[in-house]
Write a protein that holds these residues in place. Structure first.
Motif, mmCIF file in Angstrom:
data_model
loop_
_atom_site.group_PDB
_atom_site.id
_atom_site.type_symbol
_atom_site.label_atom_id
_atom_site.label_comp_id
_atom_site.label_asym_id
_atom_site.label_seq_id
_atom_site.Cartn_x
_atom_site.Cartn_y
_atom_site.Cartn_z
ATOM 1 N N ARG A 190 3.075 61.974 61.407
ATOM 2 C CA ARG A 190 1.765 61.514 62.570
ATOM 3 C C ARG A 190 0.451 61.324 62.117
ATOM 4 N N PHE A 191 0.091 62.506 61.653
ATOM 5 C CA PHE A 191 -1.223 62.429 60.993
ATOM 6 C C PHE A 191 -1.390 61.651 59.958
ATOM 7 N N ALA A 192 -0.605 61.515 58.880
ATOM 8 C CA ALA A 192 -0.714 60.680 57.952
ATOM 9 C C ALA A 192 -0.434 59.061 58.303
ATOM 10 N N LYS A 193 0.301 58.982 59.284
ATOM 11 C CA LYS A 193 0.535 57.231 59.891
ATOM 12 C C LYS A 193 -0.897 57.272 60.674
ATOM 13 N N ASN A 194 -1.434 58.206 61.390
ATOM 14 C CA ASN A 194 -2.639 57.685 62.069
ATOM 15 C C ASN A 194 -3.533 57.605 61.058
ATOM 16 N N ILE A 195 -3.786 58.062 60.029
ATOM 17 C CA ILE A 195 -4.803 57.685 58.994
ATOM 18 C C ILE A 195 -4.576 56.325 58.350
ATOM 19 N N ALA A 196 -3.320 55.989 57.866
ATOM 20 C CA ALA A 196 -3.056 54.698 57.491
ATOM 21 C C ALA A 196 -3.211 53.515 58.496
ATOM 22 N N ILE A 197 -2.979 53.860 59.753
ATOM 23 C CA ILE A 197 -3.179 52.676 60.592
ATOM 24 C C ILE A 197 -4.542 52.685 61.317
#
Length: 810
Positions: free
Chosen positions: A562-569
């Motif tokens: 989730r943290f990685a996705k939140n940064i990516a988007i």
């Protein structure tokens, strides 16, 4: 017992010593005796230490460490161990604290939250609706009538209540710790709440209140008795000002049904407000669906909540720079377990993901499957680039063109890179930055305005000139609603088609596997059912020990995803901005690194040093003459290595020991001051689902009205505000809540915000200081041009000279 004790406020670690300075220097200082406590028998003496009067007088709270020694008259071996203490001159705050320390009734600062005014019987017999003489239905004003009216108005029509709700709040609670800005929050109302109280047919309905958690603060609104669509009026406890400590913090709201006595307050739903996406100088009226959880699937909306929010941030540059450091762990303590459960439910929802549940495991597996949606983003990006689809709007006079900027850039980069492979590292970092910029651009072009986030340009402007030049937002209810609805429906149809295709592929794979097994003769007559059997029902308990660790591992993995996705988007837009900026800088730096030169000469050095025939001489004169270690030599070597490790780690160990001491003391101090129940507050986004405002939400530019100097001074001094410090404690020995004063006017100025003064008011023409946007752009532009020119000409020159020098030597 322990050999590394840490004394805290719980174990009486604090002492107040009062004596004149003359008497201190006439004495021999302070002598302390350390003993081992024995329940039975005498307390054995472990050692003594002494502090000179000069050290006591000059001490200012720093940590001082003393080695224990034998008591006078005792001769023997050296006493092992050290003891660390802190000494400082007591302030008035310290003296007051030590006085309250003796009174156990003053130990915990229990916050008195508003309570319901009705019980079940009173709710049934109380009348909340009536028809006036004009045939208009009126409602009883709750929680109380306007206290400013000479004749209290106890009944109001629906239109009158709605009009009064939107008026400016009269009393604010200023809470929290931080100096990045202020978040103004007003809880206006809820709609369509479920009735969680028994006896709804007789008038006993949900007694609603809202819990707010932001960083190190927990606050509540008044309780609105027996109402499924409550409204909090301007004179009620509904308005809060939170001091911002970290720019990525989220505002957490929970709607509860108040229950008195020993019963816990029932969670109706909660919501997370993305503060990082708010623009300054804009007033929002946001309506959200509230859900019991945001981490587990199968959730259903339990009504809506409407709030009015405004972000007051004078220097956005400070917020952008603050995001360079991750937020520290923040805990909120409370004295009552009932309040602790409210805080926990507000933060995490009604489902406890730390407890074993097959529903949670199933939800985790479903979430992992949802990550295949990332392939849709990649597919869209690939099609946009490869097919030269326009996405950047270019207005030329009366004509509008959609320019395929990404396709143009990709083509030029590819053509240039295929001829110069040494630029691969630079192009790699540039591609990462380019992808992140494309994603934030895609979000900025979304038809749903409430999914948009701050752009890279906004934050770059804030970093360079102090504040973004982005104008305040202005959105009417249902802004671009049809386009946004169509966009969401297309996306949901795409997800549904993808799930159907995956399900079809799964069944085809099952059939193919069954046919393969039939051919191999491993399934007998081929009538075996390969689906999950239902003939034997297994209890959950027998497999709990096996599945609960799996649940915990899945939860930990999903938090990182989730943290990685939140940064990516760009959900964590500040972190995304800094990663993009770092990639841009690295791509420029790598552009001037002579990679081929470095690889060639590093390879030459390695080959000529370690693969030449002279390595035979190394074997003859060094390696072959090495003798095996004897037992004594081996023991001596290990002793030296242990000593070296001990010396190397002594500083690190001392720092770790000090951190452990500070953490233990802070924990006990917070327990003493605020209560023993502690909850870690999530600062970054950890939820599976995102809470978006509903289409009826609005945003309008906000500008404070002009005031006289007296009015502005009263507002800055905290008029109509109640200060409630946060739970972030600072300092050693006796840490205190970090407080922010209302008045922030610089020395020599009448007010901190002279631009809000009316033209006739004294001090309205004072300069606010700081440089203009043009000057700031000129400075940063000059620095970039100079650095680029110096790098462009100097690096190739140095590389060429170095290569020629090496060739001359060889």
């Amino acid at each position: 017992g322990t050999l590394d004790p840490v004394w805290t406020v719980k174990t009486d670690s604090l002492f107040l010593w009062s004596l004149p300075a003359k008497e201190l220097f006439l004495s021999e200082g302070m002598s302390c005796l350390v003993k081992d406590h024995d329940v039975l028998g005498n307390n054995d003496t472990l050692g003594v230490f002494a502090i000179t009067p000069r050290k006591i007088y000059c001490a200012n709270g720093e940590r001082m460490e003393f080695k224990l020694r034998n008591p006078p008259g005792h001769i023997g071996e050296k006493v092992p161990g050290h003891i660390a203490i802190r000494i400082r001159r007591a302030t008035s705050t310290d003296k007051n604290f030590m006085a309250s320390l003796q009174d156990s009734s003053k130990a915990v600062r229990a916050v008195e939250h508003p309570k319901a005014s009705n019980n079940t019987i009173k709710s049934i017999v109380t009348r909340y609706q009536k028809i006036d003489s004009n045939g208009v239905k009126n409602y009883k004003v709750r929680p109380r009538p306007d206290p400013h009216n000479i004749e209290p108005i106890e009944w109001m029509s629906d239109d009158e209540i709605q009009h009064a709700t939107m008026q400016e709040s009269r009393q604010w609670i200023d809470a929290g710790t931080g100096d990045l800005g202020q978040l103004h929050v007003e809880v206006l109302g809820c709609d369509d709440l479920p009735n969680l109280d028994a006896g709804g047919f007789a008038g006993n309905k949900t007694d609603a209140f809202v819990s707010l958690v932001f960083e190190d603060c927990h606050l509540r609104t008044n309780v609105i008795d027996d109402c499924l669509s409550p409204r909090w009026l301007p004179w009620s406890n509904r308005a809060f000002i939170f001091q911002i400590y970290h720019p990525s913090s989220q505002l957490l709201l929970g709607v509860f049904d108040f229950d008195g006595g020993l019963d816990d307050h029932d969670l109706i739903g909660r919501v997370s407000v993305d503060v990082a996406s708010l623009r300054r100088n804009t007033e929002y009226v946001l309506t959200y669906n509230i859900y019991p959880t945001a981490r587990v699937s199968g959730r259903k909306a339990e009504g809506t909540i409407t709030i009015r929010v405004r972000l007051d941030m004078n220097r956005e540059r400070k917020a952008v720079l603050a995001a360079l450091e991750p937020p520290p762990p923040i805990y909120v303590n409370t004295a009552r377990k009932k309040d602790f459960k409210v805080i926990r439910a507000t933060c995490l929802g009604g489902t406890d993901v730390d407890r074993y549940s097959m529903k949670i495991i199933t939800s985790y597996i479903e979430e992992l499957k949802e990550y295949q949606q990332m392939s849709f983003f990649l597919q869209d990006a690939a099609m946009t680039v490869l097919l030269w689809r326009g996405h950047f709007q270019l207005d030329l006079g009366s004509h509008t063109f959609m320019v395929p900027v990404h396709s143009i850039v990709a083509f030029l980069f590819a053509v240039y890179l295929v001829e110069r492979p040494q630029l691969i590292p630079s192009f790699f970092f540039a591609s990462v930055a380019w992808a992140l910029l494309a994603i934030v651009g895609w979000r900025g072009n979304s038809k749903n305005i409430w999914t948009q986030c701050k752009s890279y340009q906004e934050m770059l402007e804030a970093l360079i000139i102090g504040n973004s030049r982005k104008q305040p937002l202005s959105y009417a209810p249902f802004h671009h609603y049809d386009d946004a609805k169509s966009e969401i429906e297309d996306w949901q149809k795409r997800l549904k088609d993808a799930d159907a295709a995956a399900e079809e592929a799964y069944h085809e794979a099952q059939v193919a596997e069954q046919e393969r097994l039939k051919e191999l003769g491993e399934v007998g007559d081929g009538a075996t059912d390969i689906s999950t059997g239902t003939g034997v029902t297994l209890s959950i308990d027998p497999v709990r020990k096996a599945l609960f660790p799996v649940q915990q591992v899945l939860g930990s993995i999903l938090l990182k995803l989730r943290f990685a996705k939140n940064i990516a988007i760009w959900e964590e837009c500040y972190f995304s901005f800094w990663i993009t900026t770092a990639c841009i800088i690295l791509s420029i730096v790598c552009l001037f690194v002579p990679w081929f030169f470095l690889m060639k000469w590093i390879s030459r050095i390695v080959i000529w040093m370690f693969f030449g025939p002279w390595m035979k001489l190394v074997d003859l004169f060094y390696v072959s003459k090495l003798k095996p270690e004897t037992a004594i030599e081996k023991k001596a070597r290990k002793a030296r290595e242990r000593l070296q490790r001990k010396m190397a780690n002594s500083k690190v160990a001392a720092q770790a020991r000090e951190r452990r001491e500070d953490a233990a003391k802070l924990k006990e101090m917070k327990t003493y001051m605020f209560g023993k129940f502690s909850m870690r507050i999530p600062i970054l986004k950890e939820d599976r689902y995102y809470d978006r405002p509903l289409p009826q939400s609005t945003a309008v530019p906000f500008k404070l009205k002009s005031m006289s100097l007296a009015e502005l001074a009263m507002r800055e001094a905290g008029y109509n505000r109640t200060r409630q410090p946060g739970q972030n404690l600072v300092g050693h020995m006796i840490p205190v809540p970090e407080t922010e004063t209302f008045t922030a006017a610089p020395v020599g100025q009448a007010t901190a915000q002279p631009e809000q003064l009316s033209k006739e008011a004294p001090g309205s023409n004072q300069k606010t200081g700081g440089e203009t946007t043009t000057v700031a752009y000129a400075k940063i532009g000059s620095a970039v041009v100079a650095a680029g020119a110096f790098t462009w000409f100097t690096v190739p020159l140095i590389a060429g000279l170095a290569e020629k020098a090496v060739e001359v030597v060889l």
